[in-house]
Scaffold this motif. Structure first.
Motif, PDB file in Angstrom:
ATOM      1  N   MET A   1       0.825  -1.225   0.000  1.00  0.00           N
ATOM      2  CA  MET A   1       0.000   0.000   0.000  1.00  0.00           C
ATOM      3  C   MET A   1       0.853   1.266   0.000  1.00  0.00           C
ATOM      4  O   MET A   1       0.486   2.270  -0.599  1.00  0.00           O
ATOM      5  CB  MET A   1      -0.917   0.032   1.229  1.00  0.00           C
ATOM      6  CG  MET A   1      -2.147  -0.809   1.090  1.00  0.00           C
ATOM      7  SD  MET A   1      -3.043  -0.443  -0.426  1.00  0.00           S
ATOM      8  CE  MET A   1      -2.815  -1.973  -1.264  1.00  0.00           C
ATOM      9  N   ASN A   2       2.000   1.210   0.676  1.00  0.00           N
ATOM     10  CA  ASN A   2       2.853   2.406   0.693  1.00  0.00           C
ATOM     11  C   ASN A   2       3.348   2.726  -0.710  1.00  0.00           C
ATOM     12  O   ASN A   2       3.338   3.879  -1.132  1.00  0.00           O
ATOM     13  CB  ASN A   2       4.045   2.204   1.630  1.00  0.00           C
ATOM     14  CG  ASN A   2       3.605   2.172   3.082  1.00  0.00           C
ATOM     15  OD1 ASN A   2       2.633   2.851   3.454  1.00  0.00           O
ATOM     16  ND2 ASN A   2       4.281   1.376   3.878  1.00  0.00           N
ATOM     17  N   PHE A  33       0.414   4.084  -2.843  1.00  0.00           N
ATOM     18  CA  PHE A  33       0.085   5.488  -2.572  1.00  0.00           C
ATOM     19  C   PHE A  33       1.238   6.428  -2.917  1.00  0.00           C
ATOM     20  O   PHE A  33       1.024   7.595  -3.219  1.00  0.00           O
ATOM     21  CB  PHE A  33      -0.377   5.662  -1.113  1.00  0.00           C
ATOM     22  CG  PHE A  33      -1.842   5.359  -0.945  1.00  0.00           C
ATOM     23  CD1 PHE A  33      -2.794   6.366  -1.038  1.00  0.00           C
ATOM     24  CD2 PHE A  33      -2.270   4.051  -0.766  1.00  0.00           C
ATOM     25  CE1 PHE A  33      -4.149   6.077  -0.931  1.00  0.00           C
ATOM     26  CE2 PHE A  33      -3.620   3.751  -0.652  1.00  0.00           C
ATOM     27  CZ  PHE A  33      -4.567   4.763  -0.731  1.00  0.00           C
ATOM     28  N   SER A  83       1.066   6.038  -7.430  1.00  0.00           N
ATOM     29  CA  SER A  83      -0.039   5.894  -8.394  1.00  0.00           C
ATOM     30  C   SER A  83      -0.949   7.114  -8.465  1.00  0.00           C
ATOM     31  O   SER A  83      -1.087   7.871  -7.510  1.00  0.00           O
ATOM     32  CB  SER A  83      -0.868   4.648  -8.067  1.00  0.00           C
ATOM     33  OG  SER A  83      -1.679   4.883  -6.937  1.00  0.00           O
ATOM     34  N   ASP A  84      -1.564   7.284  -9.637  1.00  0.00           N
ATOM     35  CA  ASP A  84      -2.578   8.319  -9.838  1.00  0.00           C
ATOM     36  C   ASP A  84      -3.964   7.709  -9.665  1.00  0.00           C
ATOM     37  O   ASP A  84      -4.892   8.367  -9.244  1.00  0.00           O
ATOM     38  CB  ASP A  84      -2.471   8.889 -11.256  1.00  0.00           C
ATOM     39  CG  ASP A  84      -1.099   9.487 -11.496  1.00  0.00           C
ATOM     40  OD1 ASP A  84      -0.837  10.568 -10.967  1.00  0.00           O
ATOM     41  OD2 ASP A  84      -0.280   8.834 -12.190  1.00  0.00           O
ATOM     42  N   ILE A 100      -6.143   3.797  -8.792  1.00  0.00           N
ATOM     43  CA  ILE A 100      -6.052   2.447  -8.246  1.00  0.00           C
ATOM     44  C   ILE A 100      -7.213   1.628  -8.788  1.00  0.00           C
ATOM     45  O   ILE A 100      -8.355   2.085  -8.803  1.00  0.00           O
ATOM     46  CB  ILE A 100      -6.127   2.477  -6.693  1.00  0.00           C
ATOM     47  CG1 ILE A 100      -4.942   3.270  -6.120  1.00  0.00           C
ATOM     48  CG2 ILE A 100      -6.155   1.061  -6.123  1.00  0.00           C
ATOM     49  CD1 ILE A 100      -5.021   3.517  -4.630  1.00  0.00           C
ATOM     50  N   THR A 112      -6.369   7.872  -6.789  1.00  0.00           N
ATOM     51  CA  THR A 112      -5.659   7.619  -5.535  1.00  0.00           C
ATOM     52  C   THR A 112      -5.951   8.720  -4.513  1.00  0.00           C
ATOM     53  O   THR A 112      -6.103   8.445  -3.321  1.00  0.00           O
ATOM     54  CB  THR A 112      -4.147   7.514  -5.822  1.00  0.00           C
ATOM     55  OG1 THR A 112      -3.959   6.558  -6.859  1.00  0.00           O
ATOM     56  CG2 THR A 112      -3.379   7.071  -4.587  1.00  0.00           C
ATOM     57  N   ALA A 113      -6.055   9.951  -5.005  1.00  0.00           N
ATOM     58  CA  ALA A 113      -6.271  11.080  -4.095  1.00  0.00           C
ATOM     59  C   ALA A 113      -7.641  11.027  -3.419  1.00  0.00           C
ATOM     60  O   ALA A 113      -7.861  11.689  -2.414  1.00  0.00           O
ATOM     61  CB  ALA A 113      -6.135  12.392  -4.870  1.00  0.00           C
ATOM     62  N   THR A 141      -8.546   6.394   0.950  1.00  0.00           N
ATOM     63  CA  THR A 141      -7.562   6.194   2.020  1.00  0.00           C
ATOM     64  C   THR A 141      -6.989   4.775   1.919  1.00  0.00           C
ATOM     65  O   THR A 141      -7.570   3.905   1.264  1.00  0.00           O
ATOM     66  CB  THR A 141      -8.230   6.318   3.407  1.00  0.00           C
ATOM     67  OG1 THR A 141      -9.215   5.276   3.523  1.00  0.00           O
ATOM     68  CG2 THR A 141      -8.889   7.679   3.578  1.00  0.00           C
ATOM     69  N   HIS A 142      -5.861   4.575   2.595  1.00  0.00           N
ATOM     70  CA  HIS A 142      -5.269   3.228   2.678  1.00  0.00           C
ATOM     71  C   HIS A 142      -6.327   2.226   3.141  1.00  0.00           C
ATOM     72  O   HIS A 142      -6.476   1.149   2.575  1.00  0.00           O
ATOM     73  CB  HIS A 142      -4.127   3.209   3.696  1.00  0.00           C
ATOM     74  CG  HIS A 142      -2.855   3.802   3.215  1.00  0.00           C
ATOM     75  ND1 HIS A 142      -1.633   3.192   3.396  1.00  0.00           N
ATOM     76  CD2 HIS A 142      -2.587   4.956   2.567  1.00  0.00           C
ATOM     77  CE1 HIS A 142      -0.692   3.944   2.882  1.00  0.00           C
ATOM     78  NE2 HIS A 142      -1.234   5.028   2.376  1.00  0.00           N
ATOM     79  N   VAL A 184      -8.811   1.150   0.497  1.00  0.00           N
ATOM     80  CA  VAL A 184      -8.234   0.259  -0.509  1.00  0.00           C
ATOM     81  C   VAL A 184      -8.057  -1.144   0.074  1.00  0.00           C
ATOM     82  O   VAL A 184      -8.358  -2.146  -0.587  1.00  0.00           O
ATOM     83  CB  VAL A 184      -6.898   0.817  -1.054  1.00  0.00           C
ATOM     84  CG1 VAL A 184      -6.276  -0.149  -2.049  1.00  0.00           C
ATOM     85  CG2 VAL A 184      -7.122   2.183  -1.702  1.00  0.00           C
TER      86      VAL A 184
END
Ligand SMILES: Nc1ncnc2c1ncn2[C@@H]1O[C@H](COP(=O)(O)OP(=O)(O)OP(=O)(O)O)[C@@H](O)[C@H]1O
Ligand SMILES: [Mg+2]
Length: 254
Positions: free
Chosen positions: A202-203, A206, A209-210, A212, A226-227, A230-231, A234
């Motif tokens: 996940m790190n 994030f 990536s633009d 997901i 991506t924006a 949240t983690h 996802v």
């Protein structure tokens, strides 16, 4: 914006086992699209369908808005789709230049044009700001995992690929090497390529990536910016196929 690569409603079964169900995926030029999903979700199978390694049962593949038919890795290569597999990407017993030109060697009459291949390989690597490789005449067996990934990615750049798909390029890498490869992934997208990055981390997702795209049991649960997520969202999409308003309803339909 038209996606450079678009997958529409792909189904794929292996015998009686259906692995991909009506899968959609879009990858845009200048962007990194992270393809995520649990083990066995179908990520590698999807990539192999795009790359012409597996025939699809139904669905469409569009390149730059037009339908294309990819029946072999060669077809994919001719379109400008390059796939970097973690293990199959390079030949250990060849050096960097030989790997980059494998099957597409430059000739000068009947002889290989070593000088021009060397020069172009060098130029491509330095254009990507790759500085950790000592010599481009080094055998690939003597490179670290991160350096191998770098060479595999440089090969995609050398052949003017427009879409580069990386299947878990950082899975076996340490912290510093992962950072290097991710930086390279970002640079590729910044030069206008559409990059698809498969990752479990996940790190990493994030960080670069633009967008997901989350696969869940062979179904595309959601494609998001991506924006906008949240983690935790996802992770939920990966583990249960949905997260609040996002994802599959009743565990199946998007
Ligand atoms: N050649 C094959 N024959 C039969 N089943 C296959 C084949 N390749 C993959 N599968 C099955 O398809 C499903 C999806 O596998 P796939 O390798 O695409 O998953 P993945 O998302 O890439 O997983 P991972 O994160 O572990 O790499 C799995 O259940 C796998 O067992
Ligand atoms: Mg896989």
């Amino acid at each position: 914006m038209t996606p450079l690569l678009e997958v529409r409603g792909i189904d794929k079964s292996f015998g009686p086992v259906k692995v991909l169900h009506n899968v959609e995926l879009s990858a845009y030029p200048g962007e990194v699209t992270a393809l995520v999903g649990d083990n066995g979700a179908g990520k590698s199978t999807l990539v192999k369908c795009i790359g012409g390694i597996y025939p699809i049962d139904s669905g469409q593949l569009l390149f730059d808005g037009k339908e294309v038919h990819v029946h072999s890795p060669r077809d994919a290569g001719e379109l400008g789709i390059e796939i970097v597999y973690q293990d199959l990407a390079l030949c250990d017993n060849l050096d960097i230049v030989q790997n980059m030109f494998l099957g597409r060697e430059r000739k000068n009459g009947v002889f290989l044009d070593e000088d021009s291949m060397e020069e172009l390989a060098e130029k491509t690597l330095s254009g990507l700001s790759v500085r950790t490789v000592k010599s481009i005449r080094q055998q690939v067996s003597s490179l670290s995992g991160g350096q191998r990934q770098t060479v595999a990615i440089a090969k995609a750049v050398l052949w003017n690929s427009k879409v580069v798909i990386l299947d878990e390029p950082t899975a076996a890498l340490g912290v510093a090497q992962t950072a290097q490869v991710l930086e390279l992934v970002r640079r590729l997208a910044d030069t206008g390529l559409a990059v698809v990055l498969i990752s479990h981390n996940m790190n990493d997702v994030f960080a670069v990536s633009d967008r997901i795209a989350a696969l869940y049991l062979g179904r595309m649960a959601a494609q998001v910016k991506t924006a906008d997520v949240t983690h935790a969202q996802v992770v939920e999409l990966i583990t249960s196929g949905r997260s609040g308003e996002l994802g599959l309803k009743n565990g199946v339909t998007p």
